[in-house]
Design a protein around this motif. Structure first.
Motif, PDB file in Angstrom:
ATOM      1  N   UNK A  54       0.860  -1.286   0.232  1.00  0.00           N
ATOM      2  CA  UNK A  54       0.000  -0.156   0.103  1.00  0.00           C
ATOM      3  C   UNK A  54       0.896   1.290  -0.005  1.00  0.00           C
ATOM      4  N   UNK A  55       2.114   1.125  -0.026  1.00  0.00           N
ATOM      5  CA  UNK A  55       3.106   2.089   0.089  1.00  0.00           C
ATOM      6  C   UNK A  55       3.220   3.186   1.190  1.00  0.00           C
ATOM      7  N   UNK A  56       2.435   2.449   2.604  1.00  0.00           N
ATOM      8  CA  UNK A  56       2.567   3.005   3.654  1.00  0.00           C
ATOM      9  C   UNK A  56       3.994   3.138   4.301  1.00  0.00           C
ATOM     10  N   UNK A  57       4.732   1.752   4.499  1.00  0.00           N
ATOM     11  CA  UNK A  57       5.966   1.635   4.824  1.00  0.00           C
ATOM     12  C   UNK A  57       7.060   1.033   3.578  1.00  0.00           C
ATOM     13  N   UNK A  58       8.194   1.322   3.687  1.00  0.00           N
ATOM     14  CA  UNK A  58       9.138   0.960   3.030  1.00  0.00           C
ATOM     15  C   UNK A  58       9.692  -0.334   3.387  1.00  0.00           C
ATOM     16  N   UNK A  59       9.902  -1.513   2.329  1.00  0.00           N
ATOM     17  CA  UNK A  59      10.556  -2.763   2.586  1.00  0.00           C
ATOM     18  C   UNK A  59      12.143  -2.520   2.607  1.00  0.00           C
ATOM     19  N   UNK A  60      12.921  -2.587   3.795  1.00  0.00           N
ATOM     20  CA  UNK A  60      14.267  -2.462   3.709  1.00  0.00           C
ATOM     21  C   UNK A  60      14.658  -3.877   4.516  1.00  0.00           C
ATOM     22  N   UNK A  61      15.950  -3.935   4.824  1.00  0.00           N
ATOM     23  CA  UNK A  61      16.533  -4.945   5.339  1.00  0.00           C
ATOM     24  C   UNK A  61      15.982  -5.288   6.954  1.00  0.00           C
ATOM     25  N   UNK A  62      15.681  -4.479   7.635  1.00  0.00           N
ATOM     26  CA  UNK A  62      14.983  -4.716   8.829  1.00  0.00           C
ATOM     27  C   UNK A  62      13.501  -5.001   8.681  1.00  0.00           C
ATOM     28  N   UNK A  63      12.801  -4.656   7.774  1.00  0.00           N
ATOM     29  CA  UNK A  63      11.427  -5.065   7.635  1.00  0.00           C
ATOM     30  C   UNK A  63      11.303  -6.439   6.898  1.00  0.00           C
ATOM     31  N   UNK A  64      12.348  -6.554   6.163  1.00  0.00           N
ATOM     32  CA  UNK A  64      12.205  -8.350   5.592  1.00  0.00           C
ATOM     33  C   UNK A  64      12.472  -9.180   6.564  1.00  0.00           C
ATOM     34  N   UNK A  65      13.317  -8.797   7.429  1.00  0.00           N
ATOM     35  CA  UNK A  65      13.624  -9.886   8.770  1.00  0.00           C
ATOM     36  C   UNK A  65      12.311  -9.812   9.525  1.00  0.00           C
ATOM     37  N   UNK A  66      11.642  -8.722   9.743  1.00  0.00           N
ATOM     38  CA  UNK A  66      10.510  -8.734  10.432  1.00  0.00           C
ATOM     39  C   UNK A  66       9.294  -9.435   9.959  1.00  0.00           C
ATOM     40  N   UNK A  67       9.196  -9.424   8.637  1.00  0.00           N
ATOM     41  CA  UNK A  67       8.134 -10.052   8.253  1.00  0.00           C
ATOM     42  C   UNK A  67       8.162 -11.488   7.894  1.00  0.00           C
ATOM     43  N   UNK A  68       9.433 -12.114   7.714  1.00  0.00           N
ATOM     44  CA  UNK A  68       9.797 -13.595   7.732  1.00  0.00           C
ATOM     45  C   UNK A  68       9.361 -14.113   9.159  1.00  0.00           C
ATOM     46  N   UNK A  69      10.107 -13.635  10.061  1.00  0.00           N
ATOM     47  CA  UNK A  69      10.169 -14.032  11.512  1.00  0.00           C
ATOM     48  C   UNK A  69       8.580 -13.921  11.931  1.00  0.00           C
ATOM     49  N   UNK A  70       7.971 -12.885  11.834  1.00  0.00           N
ATOM     50  CA  UNK A  70       6.559 -12.849  12.457  1.00  0.00           C
ATOM     51  C   UNK A  70       5.623 -13.731  11.662  1.00  0.00           C
ATOM     52  N   UNK A  71       5.541 -13.816  10.261  1.00  0.00           N
ATOM     53  CA  UNK A  71       4.922 -14.613   9.685  1.00  0.00           C
ATOM     54  C   UNK A  71       4.848 -15.905   9.793  1.00  0.00           C
ATOM     55  N   UNK A  72       5.990 -16.565  10.202  1.00  0.00           N
ATOM     56  CA  UNK A  72       6.292 -17.974  10.458  1.00  0.00           C
ATOM     57  C   UNK A  72       5.831 -18.213  11.821  1.00  0.00           C
ATOM     58  N   UNK A  73       5.782 -17.284  12.813  1.00  0.00           N
ATOM     59  CA  UNK A  73       5.314 -17.456  14.066  1.00  0.00           C
ATOM     60  C   UNK A  73       3.704 -17.288  14.017  1.00  0.00           C
ATOM     61  N   UNK A  74       3.396 -16.282  13.190  1.00  0.00           N
ATOM     62  CA  UNK A  74       1.877 -16.380  13.024  1.00  0.00           C
ATOM     63  C   UNK A  74       1.379 -17.620  12.652  1.00  0.00           C
ATOM     64  N   UNK A  75       1.982 -18.409  11.882  1.00  0.00           N
ATOM     65  CA  UNK A  75       1.571 -19.798  11.481  1.00  0.00           C
ATOM     66  C   UNK A  75       1.778 -20.900  12.580  1.00  0.00           C
ATOM     67  N   UNK A  76       2.855 -20.886  13.222  1.00  0.00           N
ATOM     68  CA  UNK A  76       3.173 -21.694  14.236  1.00  0.00           C
ATOM     69  C   UNK A  76       2.128 -21.730  15.484  1.00  0.00           C
ATOM     70  N   UNK A  77       1.860 -20.488  15.984  1.00  0.00           N
ATOM     71  CA  UNK A  77       1.124 -20.003  17.025  1.00  0.00           C
ATOM     72  C   UNK A  77      -0.355 -20.339  16.857  1.00  0.00           C
ATOM     73  N   UNK A  78      -0.486 -20.246  15.579  1.00  0.00           N
ATOM     74  CA  UNK A  78      -2.169 -20.810  15.277  1.00  0.00           C
ATOM     75  C   UNK A  78      -2.222 -22.246  15.033  1.00  0.00           C
ATOM     76  N   UNK A  79      -1.278 -22.936  15.187  1.00  0.00           N
ATOM     77  CA  UNK A  79      -1.549 -24.579  15.244  1.00  0.00           C
ATOM     78  C   UNK A  79      -1.243 -25.081  13.828  1.00  0.00           C
ATOM     79  N   UNK A  80      -0.721 -24.340  12.892  1.00  0.00           N
ATOM     80  CA  UNK A  80      -0.468 -25.189  11.554  1.00  0.00           C
ATOM     81  C   UNK A  80       0.363 -26.410  11.928  1.00  0.00           C
ATOM     82  N   UNK A  81      -0.124 -27.560  11.180  1.00  0.00           N
ATOM     83  CA  UNK A  81       0.450 -28.872  11.320  1.00  0.00           C
ATOM     84  C   UNK A  81       1.850 -28.933  10.608  1.00  0.00           C
TER      85      UNK A  81
END
Length: 438
Positions: A234-261
């Motif tokens: 949406x152009x509200x934030x810019x993807x840089x090195x820090x944001x790329x790291x945050x996206x991958x780590x949090x997305x994996x936690x989203x899946x794991x903590x929601x009970x994905x098998x």
């Protein structure tokens, strides 16, 4: 005893299906059930220490349709778990087992007891069927089954780790060895990596990336990773090195903590630690020119080593968020290493991260952990970049020591000695909430 990097990886890094606390409860119940002549139980009683109780209270269980709870974890382990799979004990779970577990709980067959005064990881499971009584004990580590008995008699089983009476566990022995090493010596362990180690490290990346991809595709859990990605589009934030790291780590936690098998490659006994230790490093590789995969995997190996080093000081479970201070320290060390930093830069990055994140509490495993992983991942990158630019926290600041080793020891003292009451208070708040909800 002298250990190698292969020993560190084999003992500290392993696949885990679901949050390791409810999984450990399921393993204890499944282990006890495996001793009974009958495939069903009349009663199942499980007693756990405060930290296992705290971490297993609210997190979704894999394969259980979003269900959570210590009693559900125990019931699922007892009805359909395979203890031979260790931390992937719930792999066989399907709808039939979920229904059986729900019925067992509804019939009042499952009881959970909190051992309020217990220090250190402990799970005691007792299953009865007719006149038969089977018991299992897990101590110190999530999959360390120390005792199995049927009708009061010890059972010889491959599930039990056999060692001489009074001898320390391999993990305890390794942690003592790690605590005696300097940062330079910890970094030097990466020189020992061979092709087998590189393949194992790549497997860890692949396993954790599958979780991240699930989180980004379906917006599971809180949807932290997917929301960050959407904000970029949406152009509200810019993807840089820090944001790329945050996206991958949090997305994996989203899946794991929601009970994905899907399993996570854990680090130092925690799947979320494994996500933090691995994924930020994998994310930033795309921002580094001409980097070889081998170098990225070396950085990830260093991350696991530093994570294990910090956990040796803080303990497996505490009031401090290990994803932030332990795996975060590992990640920032690996990132600094990958960006060309030397031991001095890595030391500075670890201190920077500790100053920033040492106060983050652990209030149990749940979907909100994705926010903490996002914070840890982004801060790990920032701490590395600051250190490489000569920005280092001074040893005169708070708990920061003269060296990174002293700093990590101080965080351990804070976790073990300084936050005992904090840990109790956190659990009391969670118990009061649970009571009020009922």
């Amino acid at each position: 005893m002298q250990f190698t990097v292969k020993d560190v990886l084999s003992i500290q890094v392993a696949p885990a299906l679901g949050c390791t606390e409810p999984v450990a409860i399921a393993l204890g119940a499944a282990s006890a059930m495996s001793l009974l002549p009958s495939p069903t139980f009349d009663t199942l009683e499980v007693a756990v220490d405060p930290n296992v109780y705290k971490n297993g209270l609210a997190v979704s269980i894999p394969g259980a349709k979003g269900l959570s709870g210590l009693d559900m974890a125990a019931a699922l382990g007892a009805t359909g778990g395979d203890p031979a799979l260790r931390l992937e004990v719930l792999q066989p779970i399907n709808d039939t087992f979920v229904a059986a577990a729900q019925k067992a709980i509804a019939d009042g067959k499952v009881t959970i007891t909190l051992l309020k005064d217990q220090h250190g990881l402990l799970i005691r499971s007792r299953a009865t069927s007719g006149t038969d009584i089977a018991e299992s004990v897990i101590e110190d580590l999530h999959d360390n089954i120390t005792s199995l008995t049927l009708n009061g008699l010890p059972v010889n089983s491959p599930l039990i780790e056999h060692r001489e009476e009074g001898a320390p566990s391999p993990v305890a022995e390794m942690e003592e060895w790690l605590k005696g090493l300097s940062l330079t010596e910890l970094i030097a362990l990466t020189d020992q990596l061979d092709d087998e180690d590189y393949a194992f490290l790549q497997e860890g990346v692949d396993v954790n990336m599958r979780l991240a991809e699930q989180g980004l595709k379906y917006g599971l859990g809180l949807g932290v990773g997917k929301t960050l990605e959407r904000l970029v589009r949406q152009g509200l934030i810019k993807k840089d090195m820090m944001l790329a790291a945050r996206i991958l780590a949090s997305a994996a936690a989203d899946a794991r903590m929601s009970g994905v098998s899907l399993p996570a490659m854990s680090s130092a006994g925690s799947g979320n630690h494994g996500l933090t230790a691995i994924l930020p490093i994998w994310a930033i590789k795309d921002y580094v020119d001409d980097v070889e995969t081998k170098s990225v995997l070396e950085a990830i190996a260093l991350s696991h080593i530093i994570t294990a080093y910090v956990k040796a000081h803080t303990g497996r479970l505490s009031a401090i968020c290990g994803c932030s201070v332990a795996a975060g320290a590992g990640a920032t060390a690996g990132i600094t290493f990958l960006l060309g930093g030397d031991a001095t830069h890595i030391a500075g990055a670890i201190k920077n991260l500790m100053e920033d994140l040492a106060g983050i509490i652990c209030d149990g495993a749940k979907t909100g952990c994705a926010l903490k992983l996002a914070t840890a991942a982004g801060t790990a990158v920032q701490a590395a970049l600051f250190a490489l630019q000569g920005v280092n926290v001074h040893h005169t600041d708070g708990i920061i020591g003269q060296s990174p080793e002293e700093t990590m020891r101080n965080v351990g003292t804070l976790a073990v000695d300084g936050m005992i009451q904090t840990d109790k208070t956190i659990l009391n708040i969670m118990l009061e909430k649970q009571f009020n909800e009922v």
